[in-house]
Write a protein that holds these residues in place. Structure first.
Motif, short mmCIF file in Angstrom:
data_model
loop_
_atom_site.label_atom_id
_atom_site.label_comp_id
_atom_site.label_asym_id
_atom_site.label_seq_id
_atom_site.Cartn_x
_atom_site.Cartn_y
_atom_site.Cartn_z
N PHE A 202 0.85 -1.18 0.02
CA PHE A 202 0.10 -0.07 0.07
C PHE A 202 0.97 1.24 -0.12
CE2 PHE A 202 -2.45 -3.40 1.85
CZ PHE A 202 -3.60 -3.37 1.19
N GLU A 203 0.61 2.29 -0.82
CA GLU A 203 1.26 3.44 -1.02
C GLU A 203 0.27 4.61 -1.23
OE1 GLU A 203 4.07 3.00 -4.28
OE2 GLU A 203 4.88 1.44 -3.40
N GLU A 204 0.57 5.82 -0.96
CA GLU A 204 -0.33 6.88 -1.13
C GLU A 204 0.16 7.69 -2.25
OE1 GLU A 204 -0.09 9.97 2.13
OE2 GLU A 204 -0.23 8.08 3.73
N GLY A 205 -1.02 8.35 -3.13
CA GLY A 205 -0.64 8.87 -4.41
C GLY A 205 -1.86 10.00 -4.72
N LYS A 206 -1.85 10.29 -5.87
CA LYS A 206 -3.02 11.32 -6.07
C LYS A 206 -4.17 10.70 -6.37
CE LYS A 206 0.33 15.25 -6.97
NZ LYS A 206 -0.21 16.02 -5.78
N LYS A 207 -4.13 9.55 -7.06
CA LYS A 207 -5.24 8.99 -7.54
C LYS A 207 -5.37 7.54 -7.15
CE LYS A 207 -7.41 7.99 -12.13
NZ LYS A 207 -7.23 8.22 -13.47
N PRO A 208 -6.40 6.82 -6.80
CA PRO A 208 -6.10 5.62 -6.31
C PRO A 208 -6.20 4.48 -7.57
CG PRO A 208 -8.80 6.34 -6.41
CD PRO A 208 -7.73 7.58 -6.58
N SER A 209 -5.35 3.34 -7.40
CA SER A 209 -5.20 2.51 -8.35
C SER A 209 -4.59 1.07 -7.92
CB SER A 209 -4.28 3.04 -9.23
OG SER A 209 -2.80 3.17 -8.87
N VAL A 210 -4.78 0.05 -8.82
CA VAL A 210 -4.28 -1.32 -8.35
C VAL A 210 -3.59 -1.87 -9.75
CG1 VAL A 210 -5.12 -3.55 -7.56
CG2 VAL A 210 -6.46 -1.70 -7.14
N THR A 211 -2.30 -2.29 -9.31
CA THR A 211 -1.68 -2.92 -10.24
C THR A 211 -0.95 -4.44 -9.81
OG1 THR A 211 0.40 -1.61 -9.67
CG2 THR A 211 -1.01 -0.92 -11.61
N LEU A 212 -0.68 -5.04 -10.82
CA LEU A 212 -0.11 -6.52 -10.51
C LEU A 212 1.12 -6.59 -11.26
CD1 LEU A 212 -0.06 -9.09 -8.81
CD2 LEU A 212 -1.52 -10.04 -10.66
N LYS A 213 2.46 -6.66 -10.72
CA LYS A 213 3.47 -6.71 -11.32
C LYS A 213 4.54 -7.70 -10.44
CE LYS A 213 6.94 -4.29 -13.91
NZ LYS A 213 7.44 -3.11 -14.61
N ASP A 214 5.34 -8.61 -11.01
CA ASP A 214 6.29 -9.43 -10.45
C ASP A 214 5.61 -9.82 -9.09
OD1 ASP A 214 7.82 -8.72 -12.71
OD2 ASP A 214 8.52 -6.90 -11.69
N GLY A 215 4.77 -10.50 -8.96
CA GLY A 215 4.18 -11.25 -7.58
C GLY A 215 3.76 -9.91 -6.54
N ILE A 216 3.65 -8.70 -7.07
CA ILE A 216 3.35 -7.63 -5.94
C ILE A 216 1.91 -6.85 -6.38
CG2 ILE A 216 4.20 -5.44 -5.01
CD1 ILE A 216 6.85 -6.40 -5.34
N LEU A 217 1.12 -7.08 -5.64
CA LEU A 217 -0.13 -6.48 -5.67
C LEU A 217 -0.09 -5.00 -5.22
CD1 LEU A 217 -3.15 -6.81 -7.08
CD2 LEU A 217 -3.89 -7.09 -4.82
N ARG A 218 -0.10 -4.04 -6.09
CA ARG A 218 0.27 -2.58 -5.51
C ARG A 218 -0.92 -1.79 -5.70
NH1 ARG A 218 2.11 2.03 -8.34
NH2 ARG A 218 2.99 3.75 -6.87
N ILE A 219 -1.36 -1.33 -4.40
CA ILE A 219 -2.75 -0.44 -4.10
C ILE A 219 -2.40 0.78 -3.65
CG2 ILE A 219 -4.70 -0.54 -2.96
CD1 ILE A 219 -4.59 -3.50 -2.78
N VAL A 220 -2.76 2.04 -4.29
CA VAL A 220 -2.33 3.12 -4.33
C VAL A 220 -3.68 3.97 -3.80
CG1 VAL A 220 -1.58 5.73 -5.06
CG2 VAL A 220 -0.63 3.33 -5.97
N VAL A 221 -3.61 4.63 -2.67
CA VAL A 221 -4.63 5.47 -1.93
C VAL A 221 -4.28 6.84 -2.09
CG1 VAL A 221 -5.40 3.20 -0.47
CG2 VAL A 221 -3.85 5.12 0.25
N ALA A 222 -5.50 7.56 -2.03
CA ALA A 222 -5.39 9.25 -2.25
C ALA A 222 -6.24 9.50 -1.07
CB ALA A 222 -6.07 9.36 -3.65
N PRO A 223 -5.48 9.80 0.05
CA PRO A 223 -6.16 10.49 1.17
C PRO A 223 -6.98 11.74 1.08
CG PRO A 223 -3.84 9.82 1.80
CD PRO A 223 -4.25 9.83 0.13
N GLU A 224 -6.70 12.36 0.41
CA GLU A 224 -7.50 13.85 0.04
C GLU A 224 -8.89 13.58 -0.40
OE1 GLU A 224 -5.51 16.33 -2.45
OE2 GLU A 224 -3.65 16.67 -1.33
N GLN A 225 -9.20 12.33 -1.24
CA GLN A 225 -10.44 11.90 -1.39
C GLN A 225 -11.32 11.02 -0.65
OE1 GLN A 225 -10.28 10.06 -5.55
NE2 GLN A 225 -8.52 11.25 -5.79
N GLY A 226 -10.78 10.86 0.68
CA GLY A 226 -11.58 10.13 1.73
C GLY A 226 -11.86 8.71 1.16
N LEU A 227 -13.04 8.15 1.65
CA LEU A 227 -13.31 6.74 1.25
C LEU A 227 -13.41 6.76 -0.32
CD1 LEU A 227 -15.88 5.85 3.77
CD2 LEU A 227 -13.65 4.58 3.38
#
Length: 243
Positions: A202-227
């Motif tokens: 899990f990481e923070e960013g400007k836009k929520p996203s989900v990617t899968l690469k090299d055995g890692i499911l990477r989920i980006v959350v954007a705190p400014e957007q709330g839920l």
């Protein structure tokens, strides 16, 4: 732990004592005339199958939460024929349909054609409570344990460079991810899908996203957007190839 994600507040909009159920439902959803969404911004509803949920329109983005699940669904309203309004989820699939006459229909995988909904009273605002670093670590550990038990293998949940403002959202995203894994495992070939990755990051960013690469499911959350700043379980399942 899951219940602690959501704050509670009283629902203070009084409903006219003389109004019947259909009148109250119509008034809670529409202005008269014109058909614009109006009325109490927060209410509880029950479907004919007995599913109870809260529809929260008090925070700028419509949100829905079923009583039997910790996941909050962020909805997008869109106009429909005859002046109706359809609330769709992150993948553009219909969740609710509100008619100008006061009817409300709930759509689900079990009832794709919809089921009638009636107003049940007040609800609680759908908000996240702040998490301390220790509480966030515990939340990630629990999600990792639950996911590993479902997948029958170790899946590590980790968070990088999480700010205090983003801690609650990362914690919520961890729970939503573990829910997605449970649903994957219930489907044919779902455990094979879960074998694609070993780490959920899990990481923070400007836009929520989900990617899968090299055995890692990477989920980006954007705190400014709330839920609205974290992907739904459906989005996670789609990226993982289980939907």
């Amino acid at each position: 732990m899951i219940a602690a994600l959501f704050g509670a507040a009283a629902f203070g909009a009084a409903l006219p004592a003389a109004a019947g159920p259909a009148d109250r439902l119509r008034d809670s959803l529409f202005k008269r005339p014109g058909g614009e969404i109006s009325g109490p911004p927060l209410a509880r509803f029950v479907s004919e199958e007995g599913r109870v949920f809260v529809l929260d329109r008090s925070q700028g983005v419509p949100m829905l939460k079923f009583d039997d699940s910790p996941e909050v669904w962020v909805l997008a309203p869109s106009p429909a024929p005859r002046g109706d309004v359809i609330y769709k989820d992150e993948l553009g699939e219909p969740v609710l349909r509100a008619t100008r006459l006061g009817g409300l229909t709930l759509f689900s995988d079990e009832r794709p054609n919809g089921e009638a909904v009636s107003l049940a009273g007040g609800g609680f605002p759908l908000r996240l409570a702040p998490l301390s670093p220790a509480a966030l670590g515990e939340r990630l550990l629990q999600a990792s344990y639950r996911s590993g038990r479902i997948a029958r293998r170790t899946i590590v949940f980790e968070a990088r460079r999480v700010t205090p403002a983003g801690s609650a959202l990362v914690g919520d995203a961890a729970i939503v991810t573990s829910l997605a894994f449970v649903r994957m495992a219930e489907r044919r070939g779902g455990r094979t899908v879960l074998g694609q990755f070993n780490i959920v990051r899990f990481e923070e960013g400007k836009k929520p996203s989900v990617t899968l690469k090299d055995g890692i499911l990477r989920i980006v959350v954007a705190p400014e957007q709330g839920l609205a700043g974290r992907p739904s379980s459906k989005r996670i399942m789609k990226v993982a190839g289980a939907q």
